[in-house]
Design a protein around this motif. Structure first.
Motif, PDB file in Angstrom:
ATOM      1  N   GLY A  86     -32.573 -49.825 -91.701  1.00 44.93           N
ATOM      2  CA  GLY A  86     -31.176 -50.289 -91.617  1.00 44.93           C
ATOM      3  C   GLY A  86     -30.221 -49.189 -92.039  1.00 44.93           C
ATOM      4  N   CYS A  87     -30.612 -48.457 -93.054  1.00 41.81           N
ATOM      5  CA  CYS A  87     -29.785 -47.346 -93.538  1.00 41.81           C
ATOM      6  C   CYS A  87     -29.631 -46.291 -92.431  1.00 41.81           C
ATOM      7  CB  CYS A  87     -30.462 -46.766 -94.774  1.00 41.81           C
ATOM      8  SG  CYS A  87     -29.749 -45.254 -95.346  1.00 41.81           S
ATOM      9  N   GLY A  88     -30.752 -45.972 -91.773  1.00 38.29           N
ATOM     10  CA  GLY A  88     -30.709 -44.999 -90.668  1.00 38.29           C
ATOM     11  C   GLY A  88     -29.810 -45.478 -89.536  1.00 38.29           C
ATOM     12  N   ARG A  89     -29.922 -46.781 -89.202  1.00 38.23           N
ATOM     13  CA  ARG A  89     -29.080 -47.325 -88.111  1.00 38.23           C
ATOM     14  C   ARG A  89     -27.599 -47.220 -88.467  1.00 38.23           C
ATOM     15  NH1 ARG A  89     -33.205 -51.224 -87.616  1.00 38.23           N
ATOM     16  NH2 ARG A  89     -32.063 -52.648 -88.960  1.00 38.23           N
ATOM     17  N   LEU A  90     -27.285 -47.551 -89.712  1.00 33.22           N
ATOM     18  CA  LEU A  90     -25.882 -47.496 -90.164  1.00 33.22           C
ATOM     19  C   LEU A  90     -25.344 -46.063 -90.070  1.00 33.22           C
ATOM     20  CD1 LEU A  90     -23.567 -49.098 -91.805  1.00 33.22           C
ATOM     21  CD2 LEU A  90     -24.524 -47.929 -93.781  1.00 33.22           C
ATOM     22  N   LEU A  91     -26.149 -45.115 -90.533  1.00 33.62           N
ATOM     23  CA  LEU A  91     -25.695 -43.707 -90.519  1.00 33.62           C
ATOM     24  C   LEU A  91     -25.529 -43.219 -89.080  1.00 33.62           C
ATOM     25  CD1 LEU A  91     -27.945 -42.401 -93.434  1.00 33.62           C
ATOM     26  CD2 LEU A  91     -25.456 -42.640 -93.481  1.00 33.62           C
ATOM     27  N   LYS A  92     -26.428 -43.708 -88.204  1.00 37.06           N
ATOM     28  CA  LYS A  92     -26.315 -43.315 -86.794  1.00 37.06           C
ATOM     29  C   LYS A  92     -25.037 -43.886 -86.170  1.00 37.06           C
ATOM     30  CE  LYS A  92     -28.635 -43.314 -82.390  1.00 37.06           C
ATOM     31  NZ  LYS A  92     -29.664 -43.877 -81.543  1.00 37.06           N
ATOM     32  N   GLU A  93     -24.817 -45.201 -86.422  1.00 35.91           N
ATOM     33  CA  GLU A  93     -23.606 -45.861 -85.887  1.00 35.91           C
ATOM     34  C   GLU A  93     -22.343 -45.109 -86.297  1.00 35.91           C
ATOM     35  OE1 GLU A  93     -25.356 -50.302 -86.325  1.00 35.91           O
ATOM     36  OE2 GLU A  93     -23.500 -49.871 -87.441  1.00 35.91           O
ATOM     37  N   ARG A  94     -22.359 -44.581 -87.532  1.00 36.89           N
ATOM     38  CA  ARG A  94     -21.165 -43.899 -88.046  1.00 36.89           C
ATOM     39  C   ARG A  94     -21.106 -42.434 -87.611  1.00 36.89           C
ATOM     40  NH1 ARG A  94     -19.263 -46.784 -93.576  1.00 36.89           N
ATOM     41  NH2 ARG A  94     -19.852 -48.883 -92.949  1.00 36.89           N
ATOM     42  N   GLY A  95     -22.126 -42.026 -86.853  1.00 30.59           N
ATOM     43  CA  GLY A  95     -22.073 -40.697 -86.234  1.00 30.59           C
ATOM     44  C   GLY A  95     -22.482 -39.540 -87.137  1.00 30.59           C
ATOM     45  N   TYR A  96     -23.162 -39.832 -88.245  1.00 27.72           N
ATOM     46  CA  TYR A  96     -23.543 -38.730 -89.142  1.00 27.72           C
ATOM     47  C   TYR A  96     -24.767 -38.002 -88.602  1.00 27.72           C
ATOM     48  CZ  TYR A  96     -20.260 -40.830 -92.381  1.00 27.72           C
ATOM     49  OH  TYR A  96     -19.127 -41.328 -92.961  1.00 27.72           O
ATOM     50  N   ARG A  97     -24.808 -36.722 -88.887  1.00 29.72           N
ATOM     51  CA  ARG A  97     -25.948 -35.903 -88.460  1.00 29.72           C
ATOM     52  C   ARG A  97     -26.396 -35.053 -89.630  1.00 29.72           C
ATOM     53  NH1 ARG A  97     -23.896 -33.311 -82.873  1.00 29.72           N
ATOM     54  NH2 ARG A  97     -22.562 -32.241 -84.361  1.00 29.72           N
ATOM     55  N   PHE A  98     -27.692 -35.052 -89.888  1.00 35.62           N
ATOM     56  CA  PHE A  98     -28.203 -34.263 -91.011  1.00 35.62           C
ATOM     57  C   PHE A  98     -28.780 -32.945 -90.521  1.00 35.62           C
ATOM     58  CE2 PHE A  98     -28.703 -38.657 -92.802  1.00 35.62           C
ATOM     59  CZ  PHE A  98     -27.642 -38.528 -93.675  1.00 35.62           C
ATOM     60  N   ASP A  99     -28.664 -31.932 -91.385  1.00 33.75           N
ATOM     61  CA  ASP A  99     -29.282 -30.635 -91.108  1.00 33.75           C
ATOM     62  C   ASP A  99     -30.537 -30.447 -91.944  1.00 33.75           C
ATOM     63  OD1 ASP A  99     -27.209 -29.609 -89.317  1.00 33.75           O
ATOM     64  OD2 ASP A  99     -25.937 -29.756 -91.103  1.00 33.75           O
ATOM     65  N   ARG A 100     -30.606 -31.132 -93.079  1.00 35.27           N
ATOM     66  CA  ARG A 100     -31.746 -30.964 -93.978  1.00 35.27           C
ATOM     67  C   ARG A 100     -31.838 -32.189 -94.894  1.00 35.27           C
ATOM     68  NH1 ARG A 100     -34.216 -26.049 -94.749  1.00 35.27           N
ATOM     69  NH2 ARG A 100     -32.487 -25.225 -93.550  1.00 35.27           N
ATOM     70  N   VAL A 101     -33.069 -32.570 -95.172  1.00 37.14           N
ATOM     71  CA  VAL A 101     -33.295 -33.698 -96.073  1.00 37.14           C
ATOM     72  C   VAL A 101     -34.172 -33.212 -97.231  1.00 37.14           C
ATOM     73  CG1 VAL A 101     -34.216 -36.040 -96.307  1.00 37.14           C
ATOM     74  CG2 VAL A 101     -33.167 -35.334 -94.157  1.00 37.14           C
ATOM     75  N   PHE A 102     -33.790 -33.565 -98.443  1.00 33.66           N
ATOM     76  CA  PHE A 102     -34.594 -33.249 -99.621  1.00 33.66           C
ATOM     77  C   PHE A 102     -35.162 -34.552-100.170  1.00 33.66           C
ATOM     78  CE2 PHE A 102     -31.549 -29.762 -99.340  1.00 33.66           C
ATOM     79  CZ  PHE A 102     -32.372 -28.659 -99.524  1.00 33.66           C
ATOM     80  N   THR A 103     -36.450 -34.516-100.522  1.00 32.10           N
ATOM     81  CA  THR A 103     -37.079 -35.700-101.119  1.00 32.10           C
ATOM     82  C   THR A 103     -37.845 -35.288-102.374  1.00 32.10           C
ATOM     83  OG1 THR A 103     -39.275 -35.543-100.104  1.00 32.10           O
ATOM     84  CG2 THR A 103     -37.556 -36.565 -98.768  1.00 32.10           C
ATOM     85  N   SER A 104     -38.310 -36.290-103.109  1.00 28.20           N
ATOM     86  CA  SER A 104     -39.222 -36.044-104.226  1.00 28.20           C
ATOM     87  C   SER A 104     -40.630 -35.865-103.662  1.00 28.20           C
ATOM     88  CB  SER A 104     -39.170 -37.223-105.189  1.00 28.20           C
ATOM     89  OG  SER A 104     -39.827 -38.341-104.613  1.00 28.20           O
ATOM     90  N   LEU A 105     -41.624 -35.808-104.547  1.00 27.97           N
ATOM     91  CA  LEU A 105     -43.026 -35.777-104.098  1.00 27.97           C
ATOM     92  C   LEU A 105     -43.606 -37.176-103.996  1.00 27.97           C
ATOM     93  CD1 LEU A 105     -44.724 -32.792-106.003  1.00 27.97           C
ATOM     94  CD2 LEU A 105     -43.728 -32.828-103.715  1.00 27.97           C
ATOM     95  N   LEU A 106     -42.792 -38.192-104.226  1.00 28.19           N
ATOM     96  CA  LEU A 106     -43.295 -39.574-104.226  1.00 28.19           C
ATOM     97  C   LEU A 106     -43.124 -40.206-102.845  1.00 28.19           C
ATOM     98  CD1 LEU A 106     -41.839 -40.402-107.727  1.00 28.19           C
ATOM     99  CD2 LEU A 106     -44.284 -40.401-107.136  1.00 28.19           C
ATOM    100  N   SER A 107     -44.199 -40.906-102.401  1.00 30.31           N
ATOM    101  CA  SER A 107     -44.225 -41.423-101.022  1.00 30.31           C
ATOM    102  C   SER A 107     -43.018 -42.278-100.683  1.00 30.31           C
ATOM    103  CB  SER A 107     -45.470 -42.284-100.804  1.00 30.31           C
ATOM    104  OG  SER A 107     -46.611 -41.577-101.142  1.00 30.31           O
ATOM    105  N   ARG A 108     -42.540 -43.080-101.659  1.00 28.01           N
ATOM    106  CA  ARG A 108     -41.455 -44.009-101.296  1.00 28.01           C
ATOM    107  C   ARG A 108     -40.181 -43.269-100.903  1.00 28.01           C
ATOM    108  NH1 ARG A 108     -42.627 -44.329-106.795  1.00 28.01           N
ATOM    109  NH2 ARG A 108     -40.925 -44.474-108.304  1.00 28.01           N
ATOM    110  N   SER A 109     -39.942 -42.102-101.490  1.00 27.04           N
ATOM    111  CA  SER A 109     -38.735 -41.361-101.086  1.00 27.04           C
ATOM    112  C   SER A 109     -38.982 -40.619 -99.761  1.00 27.04           C
ATOM    113  CB  SER A 109     -38.286 -40.393-102.182  1.00 27.04           C
ATOM    114  OG  SER A 109     -39.005 -39.186-102.147  1.00 27.04           O
TER     115      SER A 109
END
Ligand code: X15
Length: 303
Positions: free
Chosen positions: A84-107
């Protein structure tokens, strides 16, 4: 404090000749967007967008247990939240260049699901233990509501939300010690396994996170990249404290819900130019925040 920077106007001029004219303010900066629009950015104006995200609901969020460095997966609802979060960000036209996460699977899974929903699976995902959730030490695995019954709600609030109180450390007799420290992922870190935390206050989270923020994340943002940090309740709180200059006392009042993107608009020095925006249905967001806060209320679990 906020009113100062808010009224400032972004000056956007699209010039046939491709140059900004009348650029008399030496502090103005030019940059070119994908569409060839030249933007003038003044101090106090929004120059960068940064997105923070606490992963979708995890299995132990439902069980109300301190999860921390235990690698619990997303629940079914957590998967839905991330999509749902991804759909919302897409609807609003955002585009990412890079994503940072932790080492934990849930993130990490949250980042993948967000990118998939946005059709941006190709975007690089960079992982570090320095974005891991706060290490809750000996509290890991314990049920918050039972802890509140045994130690009082006030003590649980201190453990969960104070800035500089470190819970008792985890030791080898803890049921999750080996699962955490024998995991191969922690042999890949930029510090020896023995130096990884055994318990952390929020301050200690910030101490280990800041070098990564300054040396790895900030340079990408300053290159003009739009960054998503898919992390955890407390690693995001620590970063918010730093970016927004929240006091040690006031950070206790900041609680983040799962799966809700937080948009920060920052000036060229990465100072916020307006309050953080939690994107989505505001009523649902407030209810989700209250749900997280209420996890610390005393309740018998019946186990
Ligand atoms: O694992 C945790 O956070 P996460 O679900 O954001 O990864 C912590 O147990 C959060 O607990 P808290 O909300 O009591 O600080």
């Amino acid at each position: 404090m906020w009113t100062f920077g808010f009224g400032l106007v972004r000056l956007t001029r699209q010039l046939k000749c491709g140059r900004i004219l009348n650029d008399t303010n030496s502090q103005q900066q030019e940059r070119t967007t994908d569409h060839g629009t030249l933007l003038l950015t003044l101090p106090g104006m929004s120059k960068y967008k940064l997105f923070l995200l606490r992963h979708g609901e995890g299995a132990w969020n439902i069980e109300n247990r301190f999860c921390s460095w235990v690698d619990q997966k997303l629940s079914e609802d957590g998967v839905k939240e991330a999509r749902g979060c991804g759909r919302l960000l897409k609807e609003r036209g955002y585009r990412f260049d890079r994503v940072f996460t932790s080492l934990l699977s849930r993130s990490i899974h949250t980042a993948w699901l967000v990118l998939e929903a946005m059709g941006q699976e190709w975007v690089p995902v960079v992982k570090s233990w320095r974005l891991n959730e706060r290490h809750y030490g000996a509290l890991i695995g314990l049920n918050r509501a039972e802890m509140a019954l045994n130690h009082g709600e006030a003590q649980v609030k201190v453990w969960r939300r104070s800035y500089d109180v470190t819970p008792p450390p985890i030791d080898e007799s803890h049921p999750y010690f080996l699962e955490i420290y024998n995991d191969r992922r922690y042999s890949t870190c930029d510090v020896p396994k023995e130096d990884l935390p055994r318990s952390e206050s929020l301050k200690e989270v910030l101490d280990r996170l800041l070098p990564y923020w300054e040396n790895v994340v900030v340079p990408e943002i300053k290159k003009g990249e739009t960054v998503l940090i898919s992390a955890h309740g407390n690693s995001c709180r620590a970063l918010l404290k730093h970016i927004e200059g929240i006091s040690d006392a006031d950070i206790a009042g900041v609680t983040l819900p799962t799966g809700i993107p937080i948009l920060l608009e920052l000036d060229e020095e990465l100072r916020p130019v307006k309050p953080r925006q939690l994107l989505g249905d505001q009523e649902k967001i407030q209810a989700a925040i209250k749900k997280v806060e209420d996890q610390g209320k005393a309740k018998r679990t019946g186990k």
